[in-house]
Design an enzyme around this catalytic site. Structure first.
Site, PDB file in Angstrom:
ATOM      1  N   CYS A   1      15.019 -41.632  -9.511  1.00 20.20           N
ATOM      2  CA  CYS A   1      14.520 -41.297 -10.845  1.00 20.20           C
ATOM      3  C   CYS A   1      15.468 -40.278 -11.460  1.00 20.20           C
ATOM      4  O   CYS A   1      15.885 -39.326 -10.820  1.00 20.20           O
ATOM      5  CB  CYS A   1      13.122 -40.701 -10.863  1.00 20.20           C
ATOM      6  SG  CYS A   1      11.842 -41.853 -10.416  1.00 20.20           S
TER       7      CYS A   1
ATOM      8  N   LYS B   1      20.340 -44.010  -5.926  1.00 16.84           N
ATOM      9  CA  LYS B   1      21.174 -42.971  -5.338  1.00 16.84           C
ATOM     10  C   LYS B   1      20.366 -41.676  -5.300  1.00 16.84           C
ATOM     11  O   LYS B   1      19.449 -41.501  -6.093  1.00 16.84           O
ATOM     12  CB  LYS B   1      22.421 -42.789  -6.213  1.00 16.84           C
ATOM     13  CG  LYS B   1      23.535 -42.103  -5.486  1.00 16.84           C
ATOM     14  CD  LYS B   1      24.850 -42.797  -5.701  1.00 16.84           C
ATOM     15  CE  LYS B   1      25.923 -42.135  -4.888  1.00 16.84           C
ATOM     16  NZ  LYS B   1      26.285 -42.959  -3.732  1.00 16.84           N
TER      17      LYS B   1
ATOM     18  N   HIS C   1      23.013 -57.078  26.281  1.00 21.67           N
ATOM     19  CA  HIS C   1      21.654 -56.581  26.538  1.00 21.67           C
ATOM     20  C   HIS C   1      20.668 -57.116  25.510  1.00 21.67           C
ATOM     21  O   HIS C   1      19.589 -56.562  25.336  1.00 21.67           O
ATOM     22  CB  HIS C   1      21.647 -55.047  26.547  1.00 21.67           C
ATOM     23  CG  HIS C   1      22.541 -54.482  27.605  1.00 21.67           C
ATOM     24  ND1 HIS C   1      22.232 -54.559  28.943  1.00 21.67           N
ATOM     25  CD2 HIS C   1      23.764 -53.893  27.530  1.00 21.67           C
ATOM     26  CE1 HIS C   1      23.212 -54.009  29.656  1.00 21.67           C
ATOM     27  NE2 HIS C   1      24.161 -53.604  28.806  1.00 21.67           N
TER      28      HIS C   1
ATOM     29  N   ASN D   1      10.223 -36.499 -11.774  1.00 23.99           N
ATOM     30  CA  ASN D   1      10.942 -37.060 -10.629  1.00 23.99           C
ATOM     31  C   ASN D   1      10.378 -36.387  -9.391  1.00 23.99           C
ATOM     32  O   ASN D   1      10.372 -35.161  -9.318  1.00 23.99           O
ATOM     33  CB  ASN D   1      12.446 -36.757 -10.773  1.00 23.99           C
ATOM     34  CG  ASN D   1      13.237 -37.124  -9.527  1.00 23.99           C
ATOM     35  OD1 ASN D   1      12.838 -37.979  -8.754  1.00 23.99           O
ATOM     36  ND2 ASN D   1      14.369 -36.468  -9.336  1.00 23.99           N
ATOM     37  N   GLY D   2       9.890 -37.169  -8.457  1.00 29.34           N
ATOM     38  CA  GLY D   2       9.305 -36.591  -7.243  1.00 29.34           C
ATOM     39  C   GLY D   2       8.033 -37.324  -6.902  1.00 29.34           C
ATOM     40  O   GLY D   2       7.789 -38.432  -7.382  1.00 29.34           O
TER      41      GLY D   2
ATOM     42  N   GLU E   1      27.856 -48.795   9.931  1.00 29.02           N
ATOM     43  CA  GLU E   1      28.122 -48.522   8.510  1.00 29.02           C
ATOM     44  C   GLU E   1      28.559 -49.812   7.794  1.00 29.02           C
ATOM     45  O   GLU E   1      28.147 -50.077   6.660  1.00 29.02           O
ATOM     46  CB  GLU E   1      29.192 -47.422   8.380  1.00 29.02           C
ATOM     47  CG  GLU E   1      29.730 -47.169   6.988  1.00 29.02           C
ATOM     48  CD  GLU E   1      28.684 -46.697   5.977  1.00 29.02           C
ATOM     49  OE1 GLU E   1      27.545 -46.403   6.376  1.00 29.02           O
ATOM     50  OE2 GLU E   1      29.016 -46.650   4.771  1.00 29.02           O
TER      51      GLU E   1
ATOM     52  N   ARG F   1      20.396 -43.476 -10.468  1.00 28.31           N
ATOM     53  CA  ARG F   1      19.312 -42.847  -9.706  1.00 28.31           C
ATOM     54  C   ARG F   1      18.043 -43.695  -9.676  1.00 28.31           C
ATOM     55  O   ARG F   1      17.105 -43.406  -8.937  1.00 28.31           O
ATOM     56  CB  ARG F   1      18.978 -41.490 -10.324  1.00 28.31           C
ATOM     57  CG  ARG F   1      20.127 -40.517 -10.340  1.00 28.31           C
ATOM     58  CD  ARG F   1      19.710 -39.239 -11.016  1.00 28.31           C
ATOM     59  NE  ARG F   1      18.708 -38.541 -10.258  1.00 28.31           N
ATOM     60  CZ  ARG F   1      18.942 -37.609  -9.360  1.00 28.31           C
ATOM     61  NH1 ARG F   1      20.179 -37.240  -9.124  1.00 28.31           N
ATOM     62  NH2 ARG F   1      17.970 -37.028  -8.708  1.00 28.31           N
TER      63      ARG F   1
ATOM     64  N   LYS G   1      26.648 -51.496   4.676  1.00 25.82           N
ATOM     65  CA  LYS G   1      27.293 -51.782   3.389  1.00 25.82           C
ATOM     66  C   LYS G   1      27.027 -53.222   2.982  1.00 25.82           C
ATOM     67  O   LYS G   1      26.682 -53.506   1.855  1.00 25.82           O
ATOM     68  CB  LYS G   1      28.800 -51.560   3.568  1.00 25.82           C
ATOM     69  CG  LYS G   1      29.593 -50.737   2.676  1.00 25.82           C
ATOM     70  CD  LYS G   1      29.264 -49.379   2.244  1.00 25.82           C
ATOM     71  CE  LYS G   1      27.925 -48.808   2.395  1.00 25.82           C
ATOM     72  NZ  LYS G   1      27.870 -47.369   2.437  1.00 25.82           N
TER      73      LYS G   1
ATOM     74  N   TRP H   1      12.733 -45.060 -10.521  1.00 29.95           N
ATOM     75  CA  TRP H   1      12.787 -45.755  -9.246  1.00 29.95           C
ATOM     76  C   TRP H   1      11.376 -45.644  -8.690  1.00 29.95           C
ATOM     77  O   TRP H   1      10.935 -44.562  -8.316  1.00 29.95           O
ATOM     78  CB  TRP H   1      13.787 -45.078  -8.316  1.00 29.95           C
ATOM     79  CG  TRP H   1      13.993 -45.792  -7.021  1.00 29.95           C
ATOM     80  CD1 TRP H   1      14.845 -46.824  -6.779  1.00 29.95           C
ATOM     81  CD2 TRP H   1      13.340 -45.517  -5.771  1.00 29.95           C
ATOM     82  NE1 TRP H   1      14.764 -47.216  -5.462  1.00 29.95           N
ATOM     83  CE2 TRP H   1      13.853 -46.431  -4.821  1.00 29.95           C
ATOM     84  CE3 TRP H   1      12.382 -44.600  -5.360  1.00 29.95           C
ATOM     85  CZ2 TRP H   1      13.430 -46.449  -3.501  1.00 29.95           C
ATOM     86  CZ3 TRP H   1      11.957 -44.615  -4.036  1.00 29.95           C
ATOM     87  CH2 TRP H   1      12.489 -45.538  -3.115  1.00 29.95           C
TER      88      TRP H   1
ATOM     89  N   GLU I   1      23.249 -53.853   2.011  1.00 31.36           N
ATOM     90  CA  GLU I   1      22.723 -53.221   0.792  1.00 31.36           C
ATOM     91  C   GLU I   1      23.324 -53.779  -0.495  1.00 31.36           C
ATOM     92  O   GLU I   1      22.656 -53.767  -1.521  1.00 31.36           O
ATOM     93  CB  GLU I   1      22.830 -51.697   0.837  1.00 31.36           C
ATOM     94  CG  GLU I   1      24.205 -51.134   0.696  1.00 31.36           C
ATOM     95  CD  GLU I   1      24.223 -49.615   0.805  1.00 31.36           C
ATOM     96  OE1 GLU I   1      23.354 -48.944   0.238  1.00 31.36           O
ATOM     97  OE2 GLU I   1      25.152 -49.098   1.464  1.00 31.36           O
TER      98      GLU I   1
HETATM   99  C1  F6R Z   1      24.428 -46.120   1.843  1.00 37.03           C
HETATM  100  C2  F6R Z   1      24.049 -44.899   1.159  1.00 37.03           C
HETATM  101  C3  F6R Z   1      22.914 -44.126   1.699  1.00 37.03           C
HETATM  102  C4  F6R Z   1      23.230 -42.620   1.653  1.00 37.03           C
HETATM  103  C5  F6R Z   1      21.986 -41.825   2.065  1.00 37.03           C
HETATM  104  C6  F6R Z   1      22.238 -40.346   2.110  1.00 37.03           C
HETATM  105  O1  F6R Z   1      25.520 -46.719   1.233  1.00 37.03           O
HETATM  106  O2  F6R Z   1      24.619 -44.535   0.169  1.00 37.03           O
HETATM  107  O3  F6R Z   1      22.585 -44.533   2.983  1.00 37.03           O
HETATM  108  O4  F6R Z   1      24.302 -42.361   2.499  1.00 37.03           O
HETATM  109  O5  F6R Z   1      20.947 -42.092   1.156  1.00 37.03           O
HETATM  110  O6  F6R Z   1      22.582 -39.843   0.860  1.00 37.03           O
HETATM  111  P1  F6R Z   1      23.254 -38.426   0.698  1.00 37.03           P
HETATM  112  O7  F6R Z   1      24.586 -38.492   1.324  1.00 37.03           O
HETATM  113  O8  F6R Z   1      23.294 -38.186  -0.777  1.00 37.03           O
HETATM  114  O9  F6R Z   1      22.366 -37.449   1.416  1.00 37.03           O
END
Ligand code: F6R
Length: 607
Positions: A2, A602, A503, A96-97, A480, A27, A484, A70, A487
């Site tokens: 948000c 984000k 395993h 936001n929250g 990772e 966001r 990627k 969001w 997502e």
């Molecule tokens: C994946 C991604 C998330 C962030 C996670 C932590 O591509 O972006 O998994 O890494 O939400 O976010 P930060 O680094 O802002 O604490």
């Protein structure tokens, strides 16, 4: 998670608010809305900010509040979109929250005759203020303070009242708020990026703080109205940093920036001849750090995987036992700390609620707290005792790419710093420092080969499942890489330490289930080749990420992507780049907006 944006000044607010929301869209982007002074209603729409922009043309007020959502409570819909209002359409709020006690408050307010228009937790705040106004002689400010005191949970809010055009109230508890200071105009936002378009002078609110703002100025106080003095700070980023700069997506722009991102992380921080790292943010705690016997790294998502690479680096080269914890797990577990332990929070945004909560809990227990943070002035950066900034610039694409690389680079610096405080020899220190300096050029070489990565990605674009495997330093990179891919492309992908295949996961392998094997020429290369053979024996297709010059790997796999050689501990900084590009090309070939993956946002400022 948000985005809120608000404006008060002399210009038409609607245009400024829409532009601000566009910048904040990363966001949250399931619905958006704005309210400006003088209107009897807010404009709201499901989907992106674009859907609100046309409707906003009729709004003429010179102050207003805006929100891009969001969803947490209540599905994405127009009625659940912010701003929310009270029964009289007088109090307007964006939030936001998460208001944790909203059910109780809603029940109480309903008993008092309030009727609710949405399913959100946020709407209770508008009605709660309205209720307090009845008791407090219509005093909006006092009622806002009283209402906020009743809320449990987290909030970053901007509030307006119909009868007070030009006045915006903002407050924070757990969700970030920054106020931009212009000349005769003020901006309020969840993060500094939309403010950059107007001013670089900002003040950050802390938890429990409340600000009353008009075009004439602002005051900051506690919820109990005790005045607070705060010296403004200056945002370091430039406006170009938050623009796409000709790229189709922020994700690609941010991957292409990676050589520079490594340079920015290491610039001025290496003393090559002495094999030392100089980290200004740790200077004041240098002596204390020399006595630390155990480290706990905490992070979420990609930041957590960066932490796992950091653990391997720190244990091998600094000799410090290191644990890595997921923020959402650590915060609810019994944390066993002592005075010889330090906790390191890794976070791009510096606002991730779970990481922050774990750090605060450790702080409460008297443990030394450190941060590896990208967003300057963010909560984790301010809450921790000391730390190292990434200097990666703003990361707008929701999937972390350049920030991840810079986290790994800073962890390497941190290892050098702590290692040289302990047993690491100057020769080893110099070797690491020299190799670090070479990394930007090596990443550049991988980027120059991106057409080949694109061609390979297109071969696999219709695949339903993917496995990523690696060992030792590259086992977290397998996780990772899988994260990627899933997502941004919505392909089911799993990461595994290659040794774990027999395993369980080997059972999934057949012609339709390909594997991405990270197999540089390092101490576990032969083991990786055996794991690859096991997959090939089950008819699995394999793409290998191998070291330049390794021609024998061609005999074992279907496709090869090459990366330059480097020190084993630094190889994740190179190996993750092709995996990011691979995910990018598959997702874009499948027609997805990689900058805004569905269901994600984000900066996860809620639990
Ligand atoms: C994946 C991604 C998330 C962030 C996670 C932590 O591509 O972006 O998994 O890494 O939400 O976010 P930060 O680094 O802002 O604490």
């Amino acid at each position: 998670m948000c985005g809120i944006f608000a404006y008060t000044g002399e210009k038409r607010a609607a245009g400024i608010l829409i532009d601000g929301l566009r910048v904040l869209e990363y966001r949250g982007y399931d619905s958006a809305g704005i309210y400006t002074a003088g209107s009897s209603a807010a404009v709201r729409a499901v989907g992106t900010v674009r859907n609100v922009a046309d409707k906003a043309a009729r709004l003429t007020g010179t102050s207003g509040i805006a929100h891009t959502r969001w969803a947490t409570h209540g599905a994405p819909s127009e009625k659940n979109a912010h701003p929310h209002t009270d029964c009289n359409k007088s109090v307007w709020i964006v939030h936001n929250g998460i208001i944790e006690n909203y059910k109780k408050l809603r029940e109480r307010l309903t008993e008092h005759g309030h009727s609710f228009a949405s399913e959100t937790d946020s709407e209770v705040l508008a009605h709660l203020i309205e209720e307090h106004m009845k008791a407090l002689g219509n005093d909006f400010e006092a009622s806002a303070r009283a209402a906020l005191k009743e809320i449990t949970g987290t909030y970053g809010v901007a509030l307006m009242h119909k009868s007070l055009p030009g006045t915006v109230i903002t407050a924070r508890m757990g969700s970030p708020i920054v106020i931009g200071i212009g000349s005769g105009e003020y901006f309020i936002a969840s993060d500094p990026t939309p403010i950059l378009h107007h001013t670089k002078d900002v003040v950050y609110l802390n938890d429990g703080e409340f600000a009353l703002i008009s075009k004439k100025g602002y005051t900051i106080s506690t919820l109990d109205n005790a005045a607070i003095e705060r010296i403004p700070s200056t945002i370091e980023w430039n406006i170009d940093d938050v623009k796409k700069g000709g790229f189709e997506h922020f994700m690609l722009k941010e991957i292409i920036e990676e050589p520079e991102v490594i340079l920015n992380a290491i610039r001025g921080r290496l003393v090559i001849e002495e094999g030392l790292a100089q980290l200004g943010g740790l200077r004041e705690v240098e002596d204390k750090l020399a006595g630390i016997k155990r480290l706990v790294i905490v992070g979420c998502g990609s930041a957590y995987y960066a932490g796992v690479v950091g653990k391997y680096m720190l244990e091998e080269y600094a000799g410090i036992p290191t644990e890595v914890e997921i923020g959402s797990e650590l915060r609810y577990r019994k944390m066993l700390f002592d005075e010889e332990t330090a906790i390191i929070g890794i976070s791009q945004s510096g606002e991730t609620a779970d990481t922050l909560a774990a750090i605060k809990e450790a702080q409460r227990k008297g443990v030394m707290t450190l941060g590896i943070v990208n967003a300057v002035g963010s909560t984790i950066a301010r809450e921790t005792e000391a730390g190292v900034y990434n200097h990666a610039g703003p990361e707008i694409g929701v999937a972390s790419t350049k920030a991840f690389l810079s986290q790994l680079s800073v962890l390497a610096l941190f290892t050098l710093f702590l290692g040289r405080q302990r047993d690491m020899s100057p020769v080893m220190g110099k070797r690491i420092a020299e190799e670090l300096l070479l990394l930007p050029g090596k990443v550049e070489r991988i980027l120059n080969d991106r057409e080949r990565i694109r061609t390979i990605a297109h071969k696999y674009e219709q695949t339903r499942d993917f496995l990523y495997i690696g060992r030792k330093y590259n086992s977290p990179i397998a996780y990772e890489g899988a994260l990627k891919l899933k997502e941004v492309s919505y392909i089911h992908a799993e990461g595994y330490g290659a040794g774990e295949m027999k395993h369980g996961p080997l059972a999934m392998i057949d012609e339709a289930f390909p594997t991405f094997a990270i197999a540089p020429k390092d101490s576990v290369y032969e083991k990786m080749i055996s794991n690859i053979e096991e997959i090939k024996a089950r008819k699995g297709r394999v793409i290998a990420l191998a070291t330049e010059g390794d021609m024998t790997i061609n005999e074992h796999v279907d496709d090869v992507i090459y990366m330059p050689k480097t020190l084993e501990m630094l190889s994740p900084i190179l190996s993750v780049v092709p995996l990011q590009l691979f995910a990018y090309y598959i997702a874009t070939a499948r027609g997805f907006n990689v900058d805004r993956p569905r269901n994600l946002a984000k900066s996860v400022t809620v639990e």
